[in-house]
Design a protein around this motif. Structure first.
Motif, mmCIF file in Angstrom:
data_model
loop_
_atom_site.group_PDB
_atom_site.id
_atom_site.type_symbol
_atom_site.label_atom_id
_atom_site.label_comp_id
_atom_site.label_asym_id
_atom_site.label_seq_id
_atom_site.Cartn_x
_atom_site.Cartn_y
_atom_site.Cartn_z
ATOM 1 N N ASP A 79 -82.873 -35.424 82.911
ATOM 2 C CA ASP A 79 -81.569 -36.081 83.004
ATOM 3 C C ASP A 79 -81.714 -37.526 83.473
ATOM 4 O OD1 ASP A 79 -80.227 -33.846 82.154
ATOM 5 O OD2 ASP A 79 -79.537 -33.226 84.134
ATOM 6 N N THR A 80 -80.681 -38.305 83.203
ATOM 7 C CA THR A 80 -80.650 -39.715 83.592
ATOM 8 C C THR A 80 -79.761 -39.906 84.809
ATOM 9 O OG1 THR A 80 -81.039 -40.481 81.325
ATOM 10 C CG2 THR A 80 -80.021 -42.051 82.861
ATOM 11 N N VAL A 81 -80.287 -40.623 85.807
ATOM 12 C CA VAL A 81 -79.553 -40.932 87.022
ATOM 13 C C VAL A 81 -79.405 -42.445 87.121
ATOM 14 C CG1 VAL A 81 -79.549 -40.807 89.548
ATOM 15 C CG2 VAL A 81 -80.381 -38.868 88.207
ATOM 16 N N ALA A 82 -78.168 -42.917 87.277
ATOM 17 C CA ALA A 82 -77.930 -44.346 87.465
ATOM 18 C C ALA A 82 -78.152 -44.707 88.924
ATOM 19 C CB ALA A 82 -76.503 -44.704 87.050
ATOM 20 N N LEU A 83 -78.751 -45.856 89.164
ATOM 21 C CA LEU A 83 -78.961 -46.311 90.533
ATOM 22 C C LEU A 83 -79.071 -47.828 90.562
ATOM 23 C CD1 LEU A 83 -82.580 -45.283 91.660
ATOM 24 C CD2 LEU A 83 -81.881 -45.630 89.321
ATOM 25 N N GLU A 84 -78.905 -48.386 91.756
ATOM 26 C CA GLU A 84 -78.885 -49.832 91.906
ATOM 27 C C GLU A 84 -80.244 -50.440 91.558
ATOM 28 O OE1 GLU A 84 -76.009 -49.273 95.783
ATOM 29 O OE2 GLU A 84 -78.084 -48.595 95.623
ATOM 30 N N SER A 85 -80.206 -51.708 91.141
ATOM 31 C CA SER A 85 -81.439 -52.444 90.849
ATOM 32 C C SER A 85 -81.399 -53.798 91.535
ATOM 33 C CB SER A 85 -81.590 -52.628 89.342
ATOM 34 O OG SER A 85 -82.746 -53.372 89.048
ATOM 35 N N PRO A 86 -82.356 -54.072 92.458
ATOM 36 C CA PRO A 86 -83.442 -53.185 92.883
ATOM 37 C C PRO A 86 -82.933 -52.074 93.781
ATOM 38 C CG PRO A 86 -83.455 -55.166 94.205
ATOM 39 C CD PRO A 86 -82.401 -55.381 93.154
ATOM 40 N N THR A 87 -83.784 -51.058 93.969
ATOM 41 C CA THR A 87 -83.379 -49.908 94.765
ATOM 42 C C THR A 87 -84.493 -49.518 95.722
ATOM 43 O OG1 THR A 87 -82.403 -47.692 94.619
ATOM 44 C CG2 THR A 87 -84.276 -48.135 93.194
ATOM 45 N N ALA B 86 -75.579 -38.503 86.909
ATOM 46 C CA ALA B 86 -75.226 -38.721 88.317
ATOM 47 C C ALA B 86 -75.496 -40.169 88.673
ATOM 48 C CB ALA B 86 -76.023 -37.795 89.231
ATOM 49 N N LEU B 87 -74.828 -40.614 89.743
ATOM 50 C CA LEU B 87 -75.060 -41.939 90.316
ATOM 51 C C LEU B 87 -75.598 -41.754 91.727
ATOM 52 C CD1 LEU B 87 -74.666 -45.082 90.608
ATOM 53 C CD2 LEU B 87 -72.343 -44.559 91.407
ATOM 54 N N LEU B 88 -76.670 -42.482 92.048
ATOM 55 C CA LEU B 88 -77.236 -42.491 93.395
ATOM 56 C C LEU B 88 -77.139 -43.915 93.914
ATOM 57 C CD1 LEU B 88 -78.887 -41.402 95.791
ATOM 58 C CD2 LEU B 88 -80.951 -41.685 94.410
#
Length: 304
Positions: free
Chosen positions: A85-93, A135-137
């Motif tokens: 699955d694909t999880v969206a997250l901030e860049s940079p993280t 999901a978003l982290l």
């Protein structure tokens, strides 16, 4: 420069030792039995009271105690995703986030993040329309490593966006108590009316890193988190949880947070001054609204 944690000298070591000693004496029966359930009730009630400062009204029965925030994050991710699955997250993280995703066989989708205002809700909206995000982290308050704080209006808009797409969010609130302004401590979950936001925290940055006490509240996914929690090691150390409950409910807790924030501010300013004086000319550095992290960007031609 090192790990994202205040200096050991800024923690109340004597108070931590007393709380741990008293918990061992008062609750010594916990030393000779397996921990049951999902955390000592006294601790979960204390966490629920502390969550009020983030605009959250939590039922202590829905809170799950964990062995630090990383376990809480991993549990929440496992509850709402499957390998691939694909999880969206901030860049940079946070590099730790990438390690958790890699360990669970998850794909990372980077969302542009501003050093002052945090994750771009507009960029996330586009990603939700075009990518299979499960999901978003994210860390809306004092984001790791940029130190950005998402404005309250953007937090509300983020919760509304997630509700429209029915995408869960794992919200890391570990730095909220270090924010200088009250509005930056308000959690995205406080705007969540559908149980989609799963909030995770710990007290490693504000009370006692060595006690390794974390927690989560998983909203509509709480039952699934409870189902898989035993596979992550079962219960935690009861006497440690009771010691943390004592530390959280002592009258000096709030004044201690204010002292910690006051002590960190000049250290951060000094670190920025040292970077300005000694790093290559043209280096850029963040100026976060509190916390313990600085992000430096080297000028072109310099290999960091």
């Amino acid at each position: 420069l090192g790990a994202a944690c205040p200096s050991a000298s800024l923690f109340a070591e004597a108070r931590i030792r007393r709380a741990l000693s008293q918990a061992t004496l008062r609750h010594r029966a916990l030393l000779t039995q397996y921990a049951g359930g999902f955390g000592e009730e006294t601790l979960r009630r204390a966490i629920a009271r502390r969550a009020l400062a983030m605009g959250l009204t939590l039922d202590a029965r829905d809170i799950v105690a964990t062995g630090g925030c990383n376990e809480a994050l991993a549990l929440c991710l496992r509850a709402v995703t499957r390998p691939g699955d694909t999880v969206a997250l901030e860049s940079p993280t946070s590099f730790g986030f990438l390690q958790i995703l890699e360990a669970q066989g998850l794909r990372a989708l980077e969302i542009p993040t501003h050093p002052r205002h945090g994750l771009s809700v507009d960029a996330l909206a586009l990603a939700l329309q075009t990518q299979p995000v499960r999901a978003l982290l994210a860390v809306p308050t004092l984001q790791n490593p940029l130190g950005g704080c998402m404005p309250v209006a953007e937090r509300r808009r983020l919760a509304q966006l997630l509700a429209r797409h029915q995408v869960p969010m794992i919200e890391d609130v570990i730095y909220n108590d270090l924010a200088e302004r009250d509005e930056h401590r308000r959690a995205v979950k406080s705007f969540d009316s559908e149980g989609l936001v799963m909030v995770c925290g710990s007290f490693a940055k504000t009370v006692a890193p060595g006690l390794r006490v974390g927690w989560l509240e998983a909203g509509r996914h709480g039952a699934e988190v409870r189902r898989i929690k035993p596979a992550f090691g079962g219960g935690n150390t009861g006497v440690v949880e009771m010691a943390m409950a004592e530390l959280l409910t002592q009258p000096g807790y709030e004044p201690g947070l204010r002292r910690l924030r006051r002590a960190l501010a000049p250290r951060m300013a000094e670190a920025r001054d040292l970077v300005a004086a000694h790093f290559p000319r043209g280096t850029r550095i963040t100026d976060p609204a509190g916390g313990i992290m600085l992000w430096a960007e080297m000028p072109a031609g310099v290999d960091s």
